[in-house]
Design a protein around this motif. Sequence first.
Motif, short mmCIF file in Angstrom:
data_model
loop_
_atom_site.label_atom_id
_atom_site.label_comp_id
_atom_site.label_asym_id
_atom_site.label_seq_id
_atom_site.Cartn_x
_atom_site.Cartn_y
_atom_site.Cartn_z
N THR A 1 0.86 -1.20 0.00
CA THR A 1 0.00 0.00 0.00
C THR A 1 0.89 1.24 0.00
OG1 THR A 1 -0.14 -0.11 2.43
CG2 THR A 1 -1.94 -1.12 1.16
N PRO A 2 1.48 1.57 -1.15
CA PRO A 2 2.47 2.67 -1.22
C PRO A 2 1.92 4.00 -0.73
CG PRO A 2 1.76 1.99 -3.42
CD PRO A 2 1.27 0.95 -2.46
N HIS A 3 0.64 4.29 -1.00
CA HIS A 3 0.06 5.55 -0.55
C HIS A 3 0.07 5.61 0.97
CE1 HIS A 3 -2.58 9.08 -0.63
NE2 HIS A 3 -3.25 8.51 0.35
N GLY A 4 -0.39 4.53 1.61
CA GLY A 4 -0.40 4.50 3.07
C GLY A 4 0.99 4.53 3.66
N ALA A 5 1.92 3.83 3.02
CA ALA A 5 3.31 3.81 3.50
C ALA A 5 3.91 5.21 3.47
CB ALA A 5 4.14 2.86 2.63
N ASN A 6 3.64 5.95 2.42
CA ASN A 6 4.17 7.31 2.30
C ASN A 6 3.51 8.26 3.29
OD1 ASN A 6 5.86 6.44 0.28
ND2 ASN A 6 4.57 7.17 -1.39
N ARG A 7 2.21 8.04 3.58
CA ARG A 7 1.53 8.89 4.56
C ARG A 7 2.11 8.63 5.95
NH1 ARG A 7 0.26 9.71 0.26
NH2 ARG A 7 2.09 11.00 0.56
N PHE A 8 2.40 7.36 6.23
CA PHE A 8 3.04 7.01 7.50
C PHE A 8 4.38 7.73 7.64
CE2 PHE A 8 6.61 4.30 8.87
CZ PHE A 8 6.41 4.32 10.24
N LEU A 9 5.18 7.66 6.58
CA LEU A 9 6.50 8.29 6.61
C LEU A 9 6.41 9.80 6.76
CD1 LEU A 9 9.51 7.62 6.39
CD2 LEU A 9 9.34 7.95 3.92
N SER A 10 5.45 10.41 6.09
CA SER A 10 5.28 11.87 6.18
C SER A 10 4.90 12.30 7.59
CB SER A 10 4.21 12.34 5.19
OG SER A 10 4.62 12.15 3.86
N LEU A 11 3.97 11.55 8.20
CA LEU A 11 3.54 11.90 9.55
C LEU A 11 4.67 11.72 10.56
CD1 LEU A 11 1.44 12.77 11.59
CD2 LEU A 11 0.57 10.42 11.63
N MET A 12 5.38 10.61 10.45
CA MET A 12 6.49 10.38 11.37
C MET A 12 7.57 11.44 11.20
SD MET A 12 6.18 7.89 13.54
CE MET A 12 7.84 7.40 13.99
N SER A 13 7.84 11.82 9.96
CA SER A 13 8.86 12.84 9.71
C SER A 13 8.45 14.18 10.34
CB SER A 13 9.07 13.01 8.21
OG SER A 13 10.08 13.96 7.95
N LYS A 14 7.19 14.55 10.19
CA LYS A 14 6.71 15.80 10.80
C LYS A 14 6.81 15.74 12.31
CE LYS A 14 4.86 19.86 10.91
NZ LYS A 14 5.60 21.03 10.40
N MET A 15 6.43 14.62 12.88
CA MET A 15 6.51 14.48 14.34
C MET A 15 7.95 14.56 14.82
SD MET A 15 3.61 11.52 14.95
CE MET A 15 4.14 11.23 16.64
#
Length: 222
Positions: free
Chosen positions: A72-86
């Motif tokens: 699920t590349p879209h979900g994987a990238n959203r996970f990475l974006s949120l973790m990076s922001k945090m």
Amino acid sequence: NDPKEIDKTNITIKDFCNIYLQQHAEIKKKQSSVIEDKRMMKLHILPSFGNICIKDINRVMITKHHQSMYKTPHGANRFLSLMSKMMNLAEKWNYRQLYSNPCRHIDRYKEKGREVYLTMDQIEKIGLVIKDLEKTESLYILSAIKILLFTGRRTGEILTLKWDYIDFKNFRMNLPDTKTGKKSFRFSPTVHQILSSLPDKEGYVFKSIVGNKRVTTVRHIW
């Protein structure tokens, strides 16, 4: 050093998620984005990282979880974006050392654009179902689904629509706050007819049965 002062770097990801929501997301992000952040936390961040101290999160951990979501590349990238922001905020707020974001240099997956167009047969079937539901379901929810079909706008844009945004004379919707900023677009005579048939031309266009609140979802009817 004050021995009574709490070491901020010993805080867990679970606790930092609450801090992130209170001090950033709920203040600066749209409600729909906050809901999505909470969903991502519940499904991915808390189960895998919740009990780990924020200072101990490293690139190997993030990379391993990101790779586990490759289907699920879209979900994987959203996970990475949120973790990076945090992690960036954790640095800013002194929960981590500066320039220690473990999400840096992790490549995101390529995402394929999604284009789905209904066929005439599908549109006819939806029309028949809506007609059957008119005696039992909310006029506002059924009308919102029709507007979505005839405009192609985002669900959030239509469900937050107010009568003040509608220019019947010029067949235009003037949306002050969309995902991509302020927008104005024309609508068809069919949409004009649907909107004109709705009662109570004040407040939200698609009203909930609870007070003067708006309809928040059409998924259960859809």
